[in-house]
Each structure stands twice: as C-alpha cells, then as structure tokens.
Design a protein around this motif. Structure first.
Motif, PDB file in Angstrom:
ATOM      1  N   ALA A  67      42.443 -18.353 -13.281  1.00 17.15           N
ATOM      2  CA  ALA A  67      43.725 -19.013 -13.084  1.00 17.15           C
ATOM      3  C   ALA A  67      44.853 -17.992 -13.147  1.00 17.15           C
ATOM      4  O   ALA A  67      44.734 -16.947 -13.778  1.00 17.15           O
ATOM      5  CB  ALA A  67      43.921 -20.078 -14.149  1.00 17.15           C
ATOM      6  N   THR A  68      45.942 -18.336 -12.474  1.00 15.61           N
ATOM      7  CA  THR A  68      47.118 -17.480 -12.496  1.00 15.61           C
ATOM      8  C   THR A  68      48.322 -18.290 -12.911  1.00 15.61           C
ATOM      9  O   THR A  68      48.316 -19.529 -12.838  1.00 15.61           O
ATOM     10  CB  THR A  68      47.382 -16.854 -11.107  1.00 15.61           C
ATOM     11  OG1 THR A  68      47.590 -17.903 -10.165  1.00 15.61           O
ATOM     12  CG2 THR A  68      46.237 -15.970 -10.677  1.00 15.61           C
ATOM     13  N   ASP A 107      49.088  -7.597 -23.573  1.00 22.36           N
ATOM     14  CA  ASP A 107      48.902  -6.278 -24.171  1.00 22.36           C
ATOM     15  C   ASP A 107      49.999  -5.305 -23.733  1.00 22.36           C
ATOM     16  O   ASP A 107      50.153  -4.233 -24.317  1.00 22.36           O
ATOM     17  CB  ASP A 107      47.532  -5.711 -23.781  1.00 22.36           C
ATOM     18  CG  ASP A 107      46.397  -6.553 -24.357  1.00 22.36           C
ATOM     19  OD1 ASP A 107      46.587  -7.117 -25.449  1.00 22.36           O
ATOM     20  OD2 ASP A 107      45.337  -6.640 -23.716  1.00 22.36           O
ATOM     21  N   GLU A 108      50.732  -5.654 -22.706  1.00 23.14           N
ATOM     22  CA  GLU A 108      51.803  -4.799 -22.190  1.00 23.14           C
ATOM     23  C   GLU A 108      53.003  -5.662 -21.842  1.00 23.14           C
ATOM     24  O   GLU A 108      52.897  -6.884 -21.705  1.00 23.14           O
ATOM     25  CB  GLU A 108      51.316  -4.043 -20.954  1.00 23.14           C
ATOM     26  CG  GLU A 108      50.863  -4.970 -19.835  1.00 23.14           C
ATOM     27  CD  GLU A 108      50.249  -4.215 -18.674  1.00 23.14           C
ATOM     28  OE1 GLU A 108      51.010  -3.687 -17.845  1.00 23.14           O
ATOM     29  OE2 GLU A 108      49.010  -4.171 -18.613  1.00 23.14           O
ATOM     30  N   VAL A 164      53.424 -12.369 -11.362  1.00 27.22           N
ATOM     31  CA  VAL A 164      52.223 -13.202 -11.311  1.00 27.22           C
ATOM     32  C   VAL A 164      51.219 -12.600 -12.296  1.00 27.22           C
ATOM     33  O   VAL A 164      50.993 -11.393 -12.302  1.00 27.22           O
ATOM     34  CB  VAL A 164      51.630 -13.249  -9.888  1.00 27.22           C
ATOM     35  CG1 VAL A 164      50.335 -14.059  -9.875  1.00 27.22           C
ATOM     36  CG2 VAL A 164      52.639 -13.831  -8.919  1.00 27.22           C
ATOM     37  N   VAL A 165      50.656 -13.464 -13.130  1.00 30.36           N
ATOM     38  CA  VAL A 165      49.732 -12.998 -14.164  1.00 30.36           C
ATOM     39  C   VAL A 165      48.414 -13.752 -14.074  1.00 30.36           C
ATOM     40  O   VAL A 165      48.357 -14.878 -13.574  1.00 30.36           O
ATOM     41  CB  VAL A 165      50.339 -13.170 -15.582  1.00 30.36           C
ATOM     42  CG1 VAL A 165      51.498 -12.220 -15.791  1.00 30.36           C
ATOM     43  CG2 VAL A 165      50.735 -14.603 -15.848  1.00 30.36           C
ATOM     44  N   ARG A 166      47.371 -13.107 -14.568  1.00 30.33           N
ATOM     45  CA  ARG A 166      46.051 -13.732 -14.664  1.00 30.33           C
ATOM     46  C   ARG A 166      45.930 -14.282 -16.084  1.00 30.33           C
ATOM     47  O   ARG A 166      46.249 -13.599 -17.047  1.00 30.33           O
ATOM     48  CB  ARG A 166      44.957 -12.709 -14.414  1.00 30.33           C
ATOM     49  CG  ARG A 166      43.543 -13.282 -14.595  1.00 30.33           C
ATOM     50  CD  ARG A 166      42.474 -12.214 -14.478  1.00 30.33           C
ATOM     51  NE  ARG A 166      42.599 -11.425 -13.258  1.00 30.33           N
ATOM     52  CZ  ARG A 166      42.035 -11.748 -12.091  1.00 30.33           C
ATOM     53  NH1 ARG A 166      41.293 -12.828 -11.994  1.00 30.33           N
ATOM     54  NH2 ARG A 166      42.184 -10.977 -11.038  1.00 30.33           N
ATOM     55  N   ILE A 167      45.447 -15.504 -16.200  1.00 25.76           N
ATOM     56  CA  ILE A 167      45.211 -16.116 -17.509  1.00 25.76           C
ATOM     57  C   ILE A 167      43.865 -15.605 -17.997  1.00 25.76           C
ATOM     58  O   ILE A 167      42.823 -15.909 -17.406  1.00 25.76           O
ATOM     59  CB  ILE A 167      45.208 -17.659 -17.440  1.00 25.76           C
ATOM     60  CG1 ILE A 167      46.471 -18.177 -16.743  1.00 25.76           C
ATOM     61  CG2 ILE A 167      45.025 -18.250 -18.822  1.00 25.76           C
ATOM     62  CD1 ILE A 167      47.773 -17.774 -17.362  1.00 25.76           C
ATOM     63  N   VAL A 209      47.654 -13.208 -21.284  1.00 24.77           N
ATOM     64  CA  VAL A 209      47.720 -12.909 -19.855  1.00 24.77           C
ATOM     65  C   VAL A 209      47.728 -11.410 -19.603  1.00 24.77           C
ATOM     66  O   VAL A 209      47.985 -10.612 -20.514  1.00 24.77           O
ATOM     67  CB  VAL A 209      48.982 -13.544 -19.218  1.00 24.77           C
ATOM     68  CG1 VAL A 209      48.976 -15.050 -19.367  1.00 24.77           C
ATOM     69  CG2 VAL A 209      50.258 -12.959 -19.827  1.00 24.77           C
ATOM     70  N   SER A 210      47.469 -11.057 -18.349  1.00 22.54           N
ATOM     71  CA  SER A 210      47.630  -9.679 -17.886  1.00 22.54           C
ATOM     72  C   SER A 210      48.236  -9.751 -16.493  1.00 22.54           C
ATOM     73  O   SER A 210      48.013 -10.715 -15.755  1.00 22.54           O
ATOM     74  CB  SER A 210      46.287  -8.949 -17.864  1.00 22.54           C
ATOM     75  OG  SER A 210      45.452  -9.489 -16.879  1.00 22.54           O
TER      76      SER A 210
END
Length: 159
Positions: free
Chosen positions: A101-102, A129-130, A137-140, A150-151
């Motif tokens: 998911a994003t 982490d950052e 847009v991030v990845r869950i 997220v990243s």
C-alpha cells in the motif's frame, strides 16, 4: 451513649443497598473501568437477599463481597466482549488487503517525531527512518495500532 440519626434508623437496609448499587452504576459511567459495575450487581444482590430475610451487617458485607467477586470473575470477560467488542473477530479494510500500500505525506515526518499520512481513505500518524516532506508518496511498511511506519517510494519503484 451513641447518637444515631432517627432518619438513618428509619431507612430500610434494602433501600440503602439498592441506592448504593445505583451509585456504583453511575460511577461506572463516569469512570469506566468495568469493575464498579460488578460492585453494583453485588449491592443489588445483597438488597435482594435482605428483601427476603433479615441478616446482620457482617453477613450483608460478606454477601456483597462474595457476590461482587463471583460475578466479576465469571462474567467480566464475557460482558466486556459484548459491550466493547472483540477486536480479534473483526478485520478492518486496512488489515484485509495484503497488497503493498501507498500513502501521501500530509504533514512532514521528522524522526523521531510523528508526521501524518493519508492512506486507505483516512489520515494516520506516521513514523519513518528518515525525514520525509509533505506530498511525498510513501510505501506503508508496517501498521501498529493507529500508527503506520513508512518509507519514501522512489520514482523507479512501482506498487
């Protein structure tokens, strides 16, 4: 000589225990912990016994304590699942979908602090982490209760 108010002498012990039960029930509504409810049941049970027979104050206290403890031990978990639901029985839409998911960052994430992400039609508190800026847009990666980890999703990645 002990002074006892004539009003207290004229009040029925059944009424006192009944009213005490109501006090426990109302207090349970104000300070929910789902314990006082069973004290209210114990008070009402004691009132019921007193309506049938006359017993000493010591026996009344024993009846109150035993009935409160027995109902607490036997019924608390069952009634708790009825009133508050059982989270293990129901899956929400976020948990059902195993596909990656994003989401979109709506409030910047600056570790170790929390940011906010729009994901699955809702807004979630998010950790990363950052540092991640708004509109990224991030990845869950993981969901723990109401916080998602997220990243950033890079341009070459696809979901």
């Amino acid at each position: 000589m002990e002074f006892v108010s004539p009003l207290i002498e004229s009040v029925s012990p059944v009424l006192i225990w009944f009213l005490l039960g109501i006090v426990f029930f109302v207090t349970e509504l104000i300070l929910p912990g789902f314990i006082l409810f069973f004290l209210g049941i114990g008070a009402w049970f004691t009132a019921s016994v007193l309506a049938l027979t006359e017993v000493s104050l010591t026996v009344q206290m024993i009846i109150f304590l035993v009935s409160s403890l027995v109902t607490l031990i036997l019924l608390r978990s069952w009634l708790h699942s009825i009133f508050f639901g059982d989270s293990n029985e129901e899956d929400d839409s976020v948990n059902v979908d195993d596909a990656p998911a994003t989401g979109i960052v709506t409030e910047a994430i600056m570790p170790p602090g929390l940011g906010r992400v729009k994901y699955g039609g809702s807004f979630w508190q998010a950790t990363a982490d950052e540092s991640i800026s708004v509109d990224t847009v991030v990845r869950i990666i993981e969901r723990k209760n109401l916080i998602v980890h997220v990243s950033p999703l890079h341009a070459e990645e696809t979901v």
